[in-house]
Each structure stands twice: as structure tokens, then as C-alpha cells.
Design an enzyme around this catalytic site. Sequence first.
Site, mmCIF file in Angstrom:
data_model
loop_
_atom_site.group_PDB
_atom_site.id
_atom_site.type_symbol
_atom_site.label_atom_id
_atom_site.label_comp_id
_atom_site.label_asym_id
_atom_site.label_seq_id
_atom_site.Cartn_x
_atom_site.Cartn_y
_atom_site.Cartn_z
ATOM 1 N N GLY A 1 38.514 42.707 32.168
ATOM 2 C CA GLY A 1 37.336 41.898 31.915
ATOM 3 C C GLY A 1 36.133 42.750 31.524
ATOM 4 O O GLY A 1 35.326 42.368 30.663
ATOM 5 N N SER B 1 40.650 40.208 33.369
ATOM 6 C CA SER B 1 40.404 40.348 34.802
ATOM 7 C C SER B 1 40.158 41.811 35.133
ATOM 8 O O SER B 1 40.676 42.709 34.466
ATOM 9 C CB SER B 1 41.602 39.825 35.611
ATOM 10 O OG SER B 1 42.787 40.512 35.246
ATOM 11 N N CYS B 2 39.357 42.032 36.164
ATOM 12 C CA CYS B 2 39.081 43.373 36.665
ATOM 13 C C CYS B 2 38.622 44.276 35.523
ATOM 14 O O CYS B 2 37.736 43.921 34.766
ATOM 15 C CB CYS B 2 40.321 43.901 37.380
ATOM 16 S SG CYS B 2 39.989 45.252 38.516
ATOM 17 N N SER B 3 39.222 45.453 35.367
ATOM 18 C CA SER B 3 38.788 46.363 34.313
ATOM 19 C C SER B 3 39.074 45.798 32.924
ATOM 20 O O SER B 3 38.398 46.150 31.946
ATOM 21 C CB SER B 3 39.469 47.725 34.475
ATOM 22 O OG SER B 3 40.868 47.594 34.495
ATOM 23 N N ALA C 1 37.664 37.049 35.239
ATOM 24 C CA ALA C 1 38.153 36.793 36.597
ATOM 25 C C ALA C 1 38.154 38.086 37.394
ATOM 26 O O ALA C 1 38.595 39.126 36.909
ATOM 27 C CB ALA C 1 39.570 36.211 36.534
#
Length: 305
Positions: free
Chosen positions: A275, A271-273, A300
Site C-alpha cells: 500500500g 496492503s502494508c508495504s 489495507a
Amino acid sequence: MRGQDLSAVGANVMRALAGNPRLLAKAWMGLATEMNDIAFGTSQRAPSRGDRRFSDEGWRSAGAPKALMQDYLAWAEDVTATVDKLDLPDRDAARARLATSIFVDAMAPSNNPFVNPAAVRKFQETGGRSAVDGLKNLMEDAVKHGGLPSSVDRSNFKVGENLATTPGHVVFSNEVLELVHCTATTERVRPRPLFVAPPQINKDYSIDMSPGKTMIEFLLAHGLQPYCVSWRNPTPARRDWDLHTYVEALDEACDAAREITGADSVNIMGSCSGGITLAAYAGWLAARKKSEKINAVILAVCVLN
């Protein structure tokens, strides 16, 4: 924005204003007229709907608080409009608008406990206790949060007690991360592990908060094997770490999860960084003809170009 950025923005704005005295004079003449109406109680100026700074009824009652609120709203609108009209390059104009909004918001009378009706009333109701608590919070924010107001009481959360309570143990580590294997809760588990990379600016317990509020609990209940990355907090000594550093560390952890489970490939989720890093990792593997390590990629809240 850094302090020097704000200073540079202020200098640019002052130069632009000095080069356009007519704009400045017109703005202040209009403001003077508005403040005159406020002083005589004929101004209809009111906060916009949804402005919670002035939601207390004390701001709407006749008297000094209402006049102060109206003066501020008129001034804020005038300052913002004047900056918007300045002839500045696009980048400088964007910075000027941001710096102006910070300055204007900071000057709001609602931030002043001596004139804010809600703060004054709370002071009276608590016999001054609210002011003591406020000063205590101010000192703690200055010492522990770099002068920024804290948004949550961190003392209420303790990892392993009421946060990240799912049992597990570290099965691999390198300089960049630790790999935590969450203990299975079902008799049988799926053979392919789920390799989870949280954001570097967060922790793996962002998906393992507390019973009933944990994705890990859900995954385990369905027989999945989560292997969660726990990133190390880099210090100045590790300032040379880059995306390649994180990708290579992920590859080592991924190989460890495959070796432990005996699976040929893993499903990866980030997720976020985290990801973004996984996307780079997938591309890195593809460039080396090793894509077979990954069965599926799940991203995500992750922005990719």
C-alpha cells in the site's frame, strides 16, 4: 538488533553502572534480601496473571522449581528496574531497555528443559521422545531458519496444491514482478480490473490462501477481474533497487492490465508495504499529470504519514 548493537548497548550499560556504584549496590542488597526470603519459603512473589511461562502447576508446588521461578522473577525485576534508573541519553536508554528485556526473557527457567516441570513431565511420558524431537527441531532451525525458532511447519504448505489454488496465469513480467491474471468464475466480468499489490515482504497468496479463506475467490464471485502482482525476491545483485524501482515496475504492470482489458483506468489495492508503494505510485502519476490511469485507491493495514 544486530550483534554489534547488543554489544554497544552492553558497554553503555556497564559504563553507566560503573559510574553509579551506589545504585548497583542498593539493587543487589535488595535482591539478596529477597532471595533469602525465597530460600526460607517466606516469599510471596508470584508470576503476574497471564504469564504463560509459569502456568504449569509444577511451578507453584513447593520445592526447587518454585524457588527457581521466584529467584528469577526477583532478579528480572531488579535488573529491569536498575537499567531504567540509569542516566542514559534517550536513544541509548531505549536500546538498553530493549536489550535488557531480550536478555531477561532468554534467562527464564521456563526455557530450560531440565528444570521446566512441563518439559520434564513430557520427557517422562514419552520415554525421552520429546527430547529427541526437540533436538531435531533445534538442528532444523539452526540450518534452515538462521537459528530462530520456526513458528509454523512449512512442509504442510505447497503453492498450487493447498495454498494459492485459484487458477490463473502470468500475463506480464519484468525484472521486478510478475502479473498474474486470475481466471474468471462468472460469465460476465466488470470491465475495470482490480490491480493488487501485496507487500514486498509477502506474496500475492496472502489474499489467496485456500478455498473459503481467499479474498480472490470472493472478488471473482462478484465479477471483478483481479490482476495480482507477484514480487521477485531480490538478491544481493539487486541491492540498488529502491522505491522508484518498484514504482516504475508497477506502472509497467498497470499499463499491461489496462491494455489487456481495454480499460482506461484501474482500481488499485495494496496492503502494508504494498500500500505504501501504491501511494507513492499514485503521487508519481499525479506529478506527471497521468492520474487518469487510476480510478480508485484501496489501502489495507497501511500506515502513511
